[in-house]
Design a protein around this motif. Sequence first.
Motif, mmCIF file in Angstrom:
data_model
loop_
_atom_site.group_PDB
_atom_site.id
_atom_site.type_symbol
_atom_site.label_atom_id
_atom_site.label_comp_id
_atom_site.label_asym_id
_atom_site.label_seq_id
_atom_site.Cartn_x
_atom_site.Cartn_y
_atom_site.Cartn_z
ATOM 1 N N ARG A 29 0.842 -1.190 0.000
ATOM 2 C CA ARG A 29 0.000 0.000 0.000
ATOM 3 C C ARG A 29 0.884 1.249 0.000
ATOM 4 O O ARG A 29 2.021 1.229 0.470
ATOM 5 C CB ARG A 29 -0.914 0.014 1.227
ATOM 6 N N VAL A 30 0.320 2.326 -0.525
ATOM 7 C CA VAL A 30 1.062 3.574 -0.652
ATOM 8 C C VAL A 30 0.259 4.708 -0.023
ATOM 9 O O VAL A 30 -0.945 4.836 -0.282
ATOM 10 C CB VAL A 30 1.333 3.899 -2.137
ATOM 11 N N ALA A 31 0.905 5.494 0.809
ATOM 12 C CA ALA A 31 0.303 6.732 1.323
ATOM 13 C C ALA A 31 0.925 7.877 0.552
ATOM 14 O O ALA A 31 2.127 8.141 0.675
ATOM 15 C CB ALA A 31 0.564 6.875 2.817
ATOM 16 N N VAL A 32 0.130 8.519 -0.286
ATOM 17 C CA VAL A 32 0.644 9.603 -1.123
ATOM 18 C C VAL A 32 0.201 10.938 -0.542
ATOM 19 O O VAL A 32 -0.971 11.152 -0.250
ATOM 20 C CB VAL A 32 0.192 9.452 -2.588
ATOM 21 N N ILE A 33 1.152 11.835 -0.372
ATOM 22 C CA ILE A 33 0.901 13.150 0.205
ATOM 23 C C ILE A 33 1.143 14.191 -0.876
ATOM 24 O O ILE A 33 2.262 14.349 -1.376
ATOM 25 C CB ILE A 33 1.815 13.407 1.413
ATOM 26 N N GLY A 34 0.098 14.890 -1.257
ATOM 27 C CA GLY A 34 0.192 15.861 -2.335
ATOM 28 C C GLY A 34 0.997 17.081 -1.926
ATOM 29 O O GLY A 34 0.646 17.778 -0.975
#
Length: 446
Positions: free
Chosen positions: A193-198
């Motif tokens: 899983r990936v937590a992407v922070i804009g």
Amino acid sequence: MTFDNDAILDRYAGLIGFETISHVDPDKIDYGPFFALHDYLRQTYPLVHAHLSCEVVERASLLYHWKGDGSSPALPVALLAHLDVVPPGDLSLWKHPPFSLTREGGYVYGRGVLDNKCQLLAQMEAIEALLADKWAPPCDVYLCYGHNEEVLSAQSGARAIVELLRSRGVRLGLVIDEGGCVTDGTALGIAPRVAVIGMAEKGSADFLLTARDAGGHSSQPGPGTAVGRIARAAVAIEESPMPQRLLHAVSQTLTAAAPHMDKAASFLLSHQKTFWGPLKKVLAQKRATNAMTRTTTAVTMASGAAASNVLPELASVTVNCRILPGDTIESVRRHLQEVAGEGVEVQLLAGFEPSPESKQDETYELLARLAGELAPDTVVTPYLMMAGSDARHYYAISDHVYRFAPYYMDQKALPTAHSVNECLPEAGFDRAAEFYAKLLRSYGAR
């Protein structure tokens, strides 16, 4: 501090029940549901409304202020969400009523459950719980809830909130809005899983391309028509994409994915500058990574004559462009004009420029650590947001503007934003509330 997921979902049902649909023309908005939602928040979160000031901005947006106790020199925090949703579309295609929260098969359904009332809910739940725990923030906290994020309106609620804060001399040390999330790594071709922070977001612009002709009866056509010319212009635009570039945030996304890929792909992504030529061809093959590396131009609408036996005097296409930071509305317009050629007029209908890229320092690291705690073995990475959000307005008063919703949005839920049967996994609403509670406790204590 613990949160009850089922109890939170019971309260969420009330939020989803309000048909808070925005419109580009403020006078065409039905404000009744917005005012009813305001009342619901007052009734459902009494401690929030007893301890925080609340004012209505630009007719239906909300600005809350939680005064800090002054024990921290940190600049204030702003938590963002938006109150409005897009129209439900064809009701016959919904498996459940769109404005009624339905739980089925491990998901919750309803218009706005993903975009973006889930964020409003988690923030309210977190602050109500912190107040019940007798906790006071060491620095000021603002809750900023625009009412027309989903439309490009000249009377933006978010922009009005920013202008109001700026007029009061407020500068923010952390802004967090929608955009990123925890999701499957499939878009990047990895298993975790990936937590992407804009860190930034693309701009957006709609251009109208028109071709004119003398018109007449279709029984006596000339060598070509306005529709033919505009069609050739549309094809030329599709066949002449704007060049690819590698932004810092995108480079970091690819670097984070590299260790989880096969040896060849990992090597390529670990040496991006050296192998940019072959790498950009690989990235262009997938929609997501192609959009991460260039300004995209999509022909989305077309018009010609009103009847099949009429030569049109005017034909047009609309091109929606998502603008990579570094490009501008004007540079995109020039590209479209050059590609479309003589005899085609290119006119800007509406748009906004891409945002700057936020600072990546200890404030980001705090956010990244908390995002990584939402799920085990999660890869946390900066990324470029493809769509637009209210966050772009806040660069006027902050260098630390981020986009992250603390929810797991899987491959079933993600495509339903703005679509029928909008849904979100029903597990994790408690973790989202806990995320915001931890964020507020940690930010001023650094």
